[in-house]
Design an enzyme around this catalytic site. Structure first.
Site, mmCIF file in Angstrom:
data_model
loop_
_atom_site.group_PDB
_atom_site.id
_atom_site.type_symbol
_atom_site.label_atom_id
_atom_site.label_comp_id
_atom_site.label_asym_id
_atom_site.label_seq_id
_atom_site.Cartn_x
_atom_site.Cartn_y
_atom_site.Cartn_z
ATOM 1 N N SER A 332 -1.724 7.324 3.166
ATOM 2 C CA SER A 332 -2.129 8.479 3.632
ATOM 3 C C SER A 332 -3.008 8.417 5.003
ATOM 4 O O SER A 332 -3.386 9.404 5.494
ATOM 5 C CB SER A 332 -2.781 9.271 2.667
ATOM 6 O OG SER A 332 -3.901 8.331 1.997
ATOM 7 N N ASP A 382 -2.215 -1.105 -3.183
ATOM 8 C CA ASP A 382 -1.188 -1.621 -2.644
ATOM 9 C C ASP A 382 -0.155 -0.552 -3.336
ATOM 10 O O ASP A 382 0.163 -0.585 -4.653
ATOM 11 C CB ASP A 382 -0.521 -2.977 -3.072
ATOM 12 C CG ASP A 382 0.722 -3.342 -2.214
ATOM 13 O OD1 ASP A 382 1.411 -2.527 -1.819
ATOM 14 O OD2 ASP A 382 0.683 -4.717 -1.829
ATOM 15 N N CYS A 456 8.052 6.222 11.519
ATOM 16 C CA CYS A 456 8.012 6.438 12.897
ATOM 17 C C CYS A 456 8.701 5.537 13.710
ATOM 18 O O CYS A 456 8.456 5.079 14.826
ATOM 19 C CB CYS A 456 6.540 6.511 13.494
ATOM 20 S SG CYS A 456 5.698 4.984 12.996
#
Length: 618
Positions: A332, A382, A456
Site C-alpha cells: 500500500s 511480507d 507499473c
C-alpha cells in the site's frame, strides 16, 4: 462663360463711339490681345478637359467668329463691331454643340484605340503566360525525375559492416548519424520487400536498429530489445520517444474533505492552471503550471488532495470497493491507493494497509492522517505471509513490486540497471504474491470475492505470464472485465507463447498512447475457497461444458509449489527477510555457530536455516 460676356458688355458701354446704341442690347467685341487664347488645339483630349476648359475653348471660337465678322464689315484691325444678342446666343449654342460633338468623337476614338491596344496587350500576356506555364511544367517534370532518382539512391540503404561498427565503437557515438540510421532502418523495415536487402535479412536490420536505439536513448541492449519486441517497429520508436518526456502532474481530490469543483476553484485562485484529467475520472485534475509549489499549498496540507499519477487511479477503479467491506491492500505504501479506497468507502468498513518496508510505512501513515482516513489499519508483513496472518477479505488489491519499465520517464536509471536476473526474481516474487492474494479472499463474500493485480511495468514476464500462472495454479478463479472504458487488451500470445484466451480482458496502458505511466491491470473473481476444478468454462464467462480441458491446466493434485525446484529462491527470500528485520546472518563453513550469536531452536525451526548463524546487531 457668363463672366466673359459681362466683361465684353462693359467695354461696349464705356466706348463713346457706340454709346448711342447701348440701348439696343448689343455686345461689343474686341480682338483678343492674347493670341495664345485664340489658338485652338485640334489634338486636345476632350475627354480629359474640365468644364472650365470647355467654356474657355468655346469663348476662343467665339472671338475668332467676331474677328471674321469685323473684317467682313470693313473695320480695321483692333476695332469693335456690333453683334446682336440673338446672334451671340445662336453662336454659342452652335459652338457648344460642335465642341461636345468633337469631344464625343475623340472619346470614341480613344476608346477604340484603347480597346485595340488592350486586346493586343491581352494577347501578349496570354502568350507570355502560356510560355511560363510550359516552362513550369517542364521544370516540374525534371524535378520529379530528379527526385525519383534521389529516392532510388536513398532507398538502397546498406547496413554498416562489422568493421565499420567496430570503428564506430572506438570513438564516441555521433547521435546525429545514429538518429539518421534509425530513421533509414525504420523506413526499410516498414516496406522490407521493396526496400530491404534480401541477402542480409530482416533480422540484421532489427538487430542494428535495437543497438542504435540503445545508444541513442541510453538503454542497455538487453532492456531495449525486451521493450522493442512488445510493439510494432513504428510504435516502438514512439514508445521510446514518449519515455523521454515527463508525464503531466496529476492530483486526486480527497472527497472525504472537499469536492473537485471547490478544490479546482481554490487552486485557480492561487495561480494554478489545471483542468479535469478526463471523462473517465471524477476526482482527477491535471496541473499544467503553477505559481506556487503544488505540494505545499494550504489545501495540500489540509488533506484536500493527493499528488498521484493518473495511472494509479485505475487499479482502485477496477477494484470498485463497496461500503462496509473488509479490504486488503497488500503493497500500500505510500498510501495513494489506500486513501482512494477509503474515500470510495466513505470511511466505512475496514482497510488493512500492508507493506513490507519500514521506511515506506512512514509515508503511508503520514498520508492516512493528513487525508482524514479513519478506517485503515497499518501492518508490516511480507505479503506472502498474509494467508496465514489474516484472511477472509472481500477484496484484495495487489499492486505488486515490479521493474518499473512503465515509469522510465520518472526514473531514467531503470534504462541501465535492470538485468535478466532481476526480471526472473521479480516474476517469481509476483507469482507468490498473487497466489497469496487469491488465497486471502473469501469466495463466499456477498459483495466481493475479487482480486485486482496490477504493476507499473509493461513486460510480459511480470504481467501476462504471472496472470496465466495464477490461472493454472488456482482453477477456482477466472478473469473478469476490469470495468475500465479504455486501454489496450492484454496479450493472448506473444512470440510463440500462448496464454489463456481470457487474458484479453486485462488492460494495458502506454505513455505514447494514453499519456500516462505504463501500467497493467487484471481482475479476478474467486468462486470457491477450495482448489477443485470448476465445471464448464467459467473462467471465460461461458456456461458450456467442455469434455477436454485445456492442456495448460494441471491436475488438481499438482497445484502446489515445487519446494525442491524453488528451494534456492525460498532460501534467498528468507535471508532478505532476516536482513530487513535487522538480523545479521553470517555463514560458517564448518557448520558450527559463530561466537557472535547462537541459533535458538525456535528461530531455526521458523526460518529453516541449516548451517547458518544469526548475528544480532548491537
Amino acid at each position: 462663360m457668363t463672366s466673359l460676356l459681362n466683361k465684353k458688355r462693359k467695354r461696349q458701354l464705356h466706348n463713346p463711339r457706340f454709346a448711342k446704341d447701348a440701348k439696343d442690347d448689343t455686345i461689343p467685341v474686341k480682338e483678343s490681345e492674347s493670341p495664345k487664347k485664340r489658338r485652338y488645339d485640334e489634338d486636345l483630349d476632350f475627354n480629359e478637359m474640365s468644364i472650365n476648359e470647355i467654356d474657355s475653348t468655346i469663348c476662343i471660337r467665339a472671338e475668332d467668329f467676331y474677328q471674321e465678322r469685323s473684317k467682313e464689315d470693313g473695320l480695321s484691325k483692333g476695332t469693335i463691331s456690333y453683334v446682336s444678342t440673338e446672334e451671340t446666343k445662336n453662336l454659342f449654342t452652335k459652338m457648344s454643340e460642335e465642341v461636345m460633338h468633337n469631344t464625343s468623337d475623340h472619346s470614341e476614338n480613344s476608346e477604340t484605340n484603347d480597346s485595340s491596344s488592350s486586346e493586343n496587350d491581352q494577347l501578349d500576356m496570354e502568350e507570355k503566360s502560356a510560355k511560363l506555364d510550359r516552362k513550369k511544367t517542364r521544370d516540374s517534370e525534371l524535378a520529379e525525375a530528379e527526385l525519383k532518382t534521389n529516392i532510388m539512391e536513398v532507398e538502397k540503404y546498406v547496413l554498416p559492416s562489422g568493421q565499420e561498427i567496430e570503428k564506430q565503437n572506438l570513438v564516441a557515438p555521433d547521435l546525429q548519424i545514429t538518429q539518421q540510421r534509425i530513421s533509414d532502418i525504420l523506413r526499410v523495415l516498414n516496406n522490407f520487400k521493396q526496400l530491404g536487402d534480401q541477402e542480409r535479412g530482416r533480422a540484421e536490420y532489427v538487430d542494428q536498429l535495437i543497438k542504435d536505439i540503445a545508444v541513442y536513448y541510453g538503454y542497455s541492449e538487453f532492456l531495449a530489445e525486451k521493450l522493442f519486441h512488445l510493439f510494432s517497429v513504428s510504435e516502438a520508436i514512439e514508445f521510446f520517444e514518449a519515455n523521454e518526456v515527463a508525464r503531466p502532474v496529476t492530483i486526486r481530490t480527497n472527497t472525504l474533505r472537499t469536492r473537485r469543483r471547490d478544490l479546482a476553484q481554490a487552486l485557480i485562485n492561487r495561480g494554478v492552471n489545471l483542468e479535469p484529467v478526463g471523462k473517465w475520472s471524477k476526482v482527477g485534475l491535471t496541473v499544467f503550471d503553477s505559481s506556487v509549489p503544488i505540494g505545499a499549498t494550504p489545501e495540500y496540507l489540509a488533506g484536500h488532495y493527493m499528488l498521484q499519477t493518473a495511472s494509479s487511479f485505475l487499479p482502485v477503479m477496477a477494484l470498485a470497493p463497496q461500503e462496509n467491506e473488509r479490504i486488503l491492500d497488500m503493497a500500500s505504501a505510500p498510501g495513494g491507493k489506500t486513501t482512494y479506497i477509503a474515500a470510495l468507502m466513505k470511511n466505512t468498513g475496514m482497510i488493512f494497509s500492508n507493506d513490507s518496508s519500514k521506511d515506506r510505512i512512514k509515508a503511508l501513515v503520514a498520508n492516512i492522517h493528513r487525508l482524514g482516513v479513519k478506517n485503515a489499519v497499518v501492518s508490516i508483513y511480507d505479503g506472502r505471509e498474509f494467508p496465514s496472518v489474516m484472511g477472509g477479505f472481500d477484496r484484495v488489491l495487489l499492486d505488486a513490486p515490479c521493474s518499473g519499465t512503465g515509469i522510465i520517464s520518472k526514473d531514467p536509471s531503470i534504462k541501465i540497471n535492470k538485468l535478466s536476473k532481476d526480471f526472473i526474481q521479480l516474476s517469481h516474487l509476483q507469482k507468490e504474491l498473487i497466489l497469496a492474494a487469491i488465497d486471502s479472499v473469501d469466495a463466499k463474500s456477498a459483495t466481493g470475492g475479487y482480486i485486482v493485480y496490477s504493476t507499473c511495468s509493461v513486460t510480459i514476464e511480470e504481467n501476462e505470464a504471472v496472470v496465466n500462472y495464477a490461472l493454472r495454479k488456482r482453477p477456482n478463479i477466472k478473469l473478469v472485465s476490469t470495468g475500465l472504458e479504455f486501454g489496450v487488451e492484454g496479450f493472448t500470445k506473444f512470440r510463440g507463447t500462448i496464454f489463456h484466451p481470457s487474458l484479453n480482458l486485462t488492460r494495458r496502458f502506454y505513455p505514447h498512447v494514453h499519456n500516462m505511466d505504463g501500467f497493467f491491470i487484471s481482475k479476478f473473481k474467486k468462486f470457491s475457497n477450495t482448489l477443485s476444478k470448476m465445471e464448464g468454462d467459467e473462467r471465460t464467462g461461458h456456461d458450456e461444458t467442455i469434455n477436454n480441458p485445456p492442456k495448460h491446466q494441471l491436475p488438481e493434485q499438482d497445484i502446489k509449489f515445487d519446494d525442491d525446484e524453488d528451494k534456492k529462491y525460498l532460501e534467498d527470500a528468507r535471508m532478505r527477510l532476516l536482513k530487513k528485520k535487522g538480523i545479521k546472518v553470517s555463514g560458517n563453513k564448518r557448520g558450527k555457530a559463530s561466537h557472535s550469536g547462537e541459533i535458538t531452536k525456535d528461530l531455526k525451526q521458523k526460518y529453516q536455516l541449516p548451517r547458518k548463524t544469526i548475528k544480532r546487531r548491537p
